[in-house]
Design an enzyme around this catalytic site. Structure first.
Site, mmCIF file in Angstrom:
data_model
loop_
_atom_site.group_PDB
_atom_site.id
_atom_site.type_symbol
_atom_site.label_atom_id
_atom_site.label_comp_id
_atom_site.label_asym_id
_atom_site.label_seq_id
_atom_site.Cartn_x
_atom_site.Cartn_y
_atom_site.Cartn_z
ATOM 1 N N ILE A 178 0.831 -1.218 0.000
ATOM 2 C CA ILE A 178 0.000 0.000 0.000
ATOM 3 C C ILE A 178 0.861 1.262 0.000
ATOM 4 C CG2 ILE A 178 -2.096 -1.025 0.957
ATOM 5 C CD1 ILE A 178 0.123 0.902 3.256
ATOM 6 N N ALA A 196 5.311 2.395 -0.823
ATOM 7 C CA ALA A 196 6.705 2.010 -1.060
ATOM 8 C C ALA A 196 7.598 3.196 -0.745
ATOM 9 C CB ALA A 196 6.903 1.566 -2.498
ATOM 10 N N ALA A 197 8.632 2.950 0.048
ATOM 11 C CA ALA A 197 9.572 4.005 0.427
ATOM 12 C C ALA A 197 10.977 3.624 -0.022
ATOM 13 C CB ALA A 197 9.516 4.225 1.932
ATOM 14 N N SER A 198 11.938 4.447 0.345
ATOM 15 C CA SER A 198 13.305 4.236 -0.126
ATOM 16 C C SER A 198 13.926 2.964 0.432
ATOM 17 C CB SER A 198 14.172 5.437 0.264
ATOM 18 O OG SER A 198 14.078 5.670 1.654
ATOM 19 N N LEU A 199 13.574 2.612 1.663
ATOM 20 C CA LEU A 199 14.223 1.479 2.315
ATOM 21 C C LEU A 199 13.354 0.236 2.400
ATOM 22 C CD1 LEU A 199 15.933 3.396 5.275
ATOM 23 C CD2 LEU A 199 16.800 2.977 2.968
ATOM 24 N N GLY A 200 12.070 0.381 2.123
ATOM 25 C CA GLY A 200 11.183 -0.779 2.224
ATOM 26 C C GLY A 200 9.797 -0.451 1.723
ATOM 27 N N GLN A 201 8.877 -1.383 1.917
ATOM 28 C CA GLN A 201 7.485 -1.147 1.523
ATOM 29 C C GLN A 201 6.556 -1.722 2.573
ATOM 30 O OE1 GLN A 201 8.053 -2.792 -2.360
ATOM 31 N NE2 GLN A 201 7.004 -4.711 -1.896
ATOM 32 N N ASP A 242 12.603 12.967 10.869
ATOM 33 C CA ASP A 242 12.131 12.805 9.485
ATOM 34 C C ASP A 242 10.622 13.025 9.404
ATOM 35 O OD1 ASP A 242 12.419 12.277 6.778
ATOM 36 O OD2 ASP A 242 12.248 10.108 7.003
#
Length: 557
Positions: free
Chosen positions: A145, A147-152, A302
């Protein structure tokens, strides 16, 4: 059944990974082909991009192609992987460094990234948890649902019925990040000599700070602990929500946490549809951010729109605790006093605070810097606190860095990023928002109400200058603090009186008596102004309640 983080660690024999630039350099020194291949790829992508920018300038196509180039930059960072995506995310919060068209594309790196194959993600879950996916979760979404830079992230339901979010780390993340950080560190050593001393001096340290935080962020056990520490700090706060961690289904590379149904903070229309007041959301966000910096010293570094949500009951929900940092007590106190020095336009004291915070070295001669601070910060503050915003300060202050030996300590790069991002979010909800309309009252209230000896000392330092009591400063602090609806003057006055009559308050008693009769006159005019200011607070019922409470405390002691 309850599980702790140690249970999760036992299932994962891989040790917690820490950033060590020497070890990384030693590893790649004997594998130069890896560094060479990666360097050529990076140079090729950015070389072509820079060449296109130059050609646009030569052929007067800059305006026509600016959107195209902005999209290209975002795609390049995405192709180069998580390290460069994180750099892009950091730049997306710096409108003072990045032009608007690039900024709008970089913002998409916060939560609009391509996912990796769900089959791979489920294989990671099964390997990490030592369970089949269906044994761990009653239901789980077939596609991520987010997705980011390091995972999803997948949405799931536990067999016990709780809705959860399942974060799965991207495969082979560690080798890619370590190689990129190694190359960045090498590049910083080459580039630093060509930059102004105050910018290039700590470039390697900034890369190391970035690396340290990145390694912490890719360890989901560390993130889970951060979330629990953050939740403990806000325990009993009915305005902040922190998701709970399900340790039975969490490891270094998989994190299962409570699902949050909320509205992204940059979704103004959604916030209004939910019947929420954007001004209240802003107040909660700024106040909780200040509490992190000045009370707990443990802050979310962040706070972009993908990590902050407004709940329908008016609370603010924080998620993603991978990038956090801790401040010392002395740093918290110095930040609080520097804000008050700014309010009072005491630029000499402010310059001394900059030395204590590490923005200037102890041997720096601050005398020529004081008028420069007055010129830049005086203009930024304007005629009233309502004219001030944090971005104005960062824009104007950046000019000083080229003329004077200012440097930004690595830790403060995260604080500045956090503050600029929070202000940017607030401005997206209310273009007329000024961060000091919330922060100045909060800081004044905290200094006036704080019972700790260290903060009392800071208050005395603010109220006395060159041995003289600063009547206007006390008036200013009380007036600003009263604009905070959570400030109650009577309990504060009660705390002050208790301190004055105590043994610890002997110095302040003598100084106040001196202040009342200094310059060979009774300062009745200043006292009268103070009384006019505080008189509305002294209602009979309030006075009775405070007196009753004081009597009870004396009886107990």
């Amino acid at each position: 059944m309850n599980y702790s983080s140690s249970d999760a660690q036992k299932r994962n024999t891989e040790p917690i990974r820490h950033y060590n630039p020497r070890s990384i350099a030693q590893y790649y020194r004997y594998r130069p082909w890896l560094a060479i291949f990666r360097s050529l790829k990076i140079i090729f992508y950015f070389g072509v991009f820079i060449l296109q920018l130059i050609l646009d300038k030569w052929f007067n196509q800059e305006e026509n192609n600016k959107q195209k180039r902005a999209e290209q930059l975002r795609k390049i960072l995405t192709k180069l992987g998580p390290t460069f995506i994180k750099v892009g995310q950091a730049l997306s919060t710096r409108p003072d460094l990045v032009r608007k068209d690039f900024l709008e594309e970089l913002i998409k790196l916060q939560d609009q990234l391509p996912p990796f194959d769900t089959k791979i993600a489920f294989n990671i879950i099964e390997k990490e948890l030592d369970l089949e996916v269906e044994d761990a979760y009653k239901e789980i979404s077939s596609q991520p649902i987010a997705a980011a830079s390091l995972g999803q992230v997948y949405k799931a339901v536990l067999h016990t019925g709780e809705e959860v979010a399942v974060k799965v780390q991207r495969p082979n993340l560690l080798p890619v990040i370590t190689l990129d950080l190694y190359l960045m560190r090498l590049a910083s050593a080459w580039v630093a000599p060509f930059l102004p001393l105050n910018l290039g001096h700590d470039l390697g340290l900034i890369v190391d700070e970035f690396g340290t935080k990145l390694f912490e962020e890719i360890d989901y056990i560390n993130e889970g602990r951060n979330a629990e520490k953050f939740a403990t700090n806000f325990l009993g706060d009915d305005e902040v929500k922190v998701p709970c961690i399900y340790w039975r289904y969490s490891t270094h590379n998989v994190l299962t946490l409570e699902w949050i149904n909320g509205i992204k903070l940059n979704d103004l229309e959604g916030i209004k549809k939910a019947g929420l007041n954007p001004s209240d959301i802003i107040r909660v966000g700024v106040t909780s951010g200040l509490r992190q910096l000045l009370e707990h010293g443990f802050f979310h570094a962040d706070p972009h729109p993908g990590n902050l949500f407004a709940l329908t009951d008016g609370r603010m929900a924080y998620i993603d605790f991978g990038m956090m940092d801790q401040l010392t007590e002395e740093t918290k106190e110095t930040i609080a006093s520097s804000v008050v020095q700014l309010i009072n336009r005491d630029y000499e004291a402010l310059a001394k605070d900059f030395v204590n915070l590490g923005f200037l070295t102890p041997e720096t001669d601050i005398r020529p810097i004081i008028p420069a601070l007055e010129k830049v910060l005086g203009n930024a503050v304007g005629q009233s606190v309502g004219d001030f915003n944090f971005k104005t300060i960062t824009d104007d202050f950046s000019e000083l860095m080229f003329e004077y030996p200012f440097r930004v300590p690595a830790k403060f790069a995260l604080i500045i990023r956090s503050l600029v991002t929070q202000e940017g979010l607030a401005l997206s909800l209310n273009p007329d928002f000024r961060i000091v309309e919330v922060s100045f009252p909060y800081v004044s209230r905290r200094l006036l109400m704080e019972e700790s000896p260290a903060m009392r000392k800071r208050l005395i330092e603010v109220l006395f200058k060159d041995g003289k009591f600063q009547w206007e400063r006390l008036e200013n602090m009380i007036a600003i603090a009263r604009s905070d609806r959570q400030f109650d003057l009577l309990p504060t006055a009660s705390l002050g009186l208790q301190f004055l009559v105590s043994e610890e308050g002997d110095y302040l008693r003598r100084q106040l008596i001196t202040a009342l009769i200094e310059d060979d006159r009774l300062h009745t005019e200043e006292v009268q102004r103070l009384w006019t200011l505080i008189q509305p607070e002294f209602q009979p019922q309030k006075l009775f309640n405070v007196a009753l409470q004081a009597i009870r405390q004396l009886a107990i002691s």
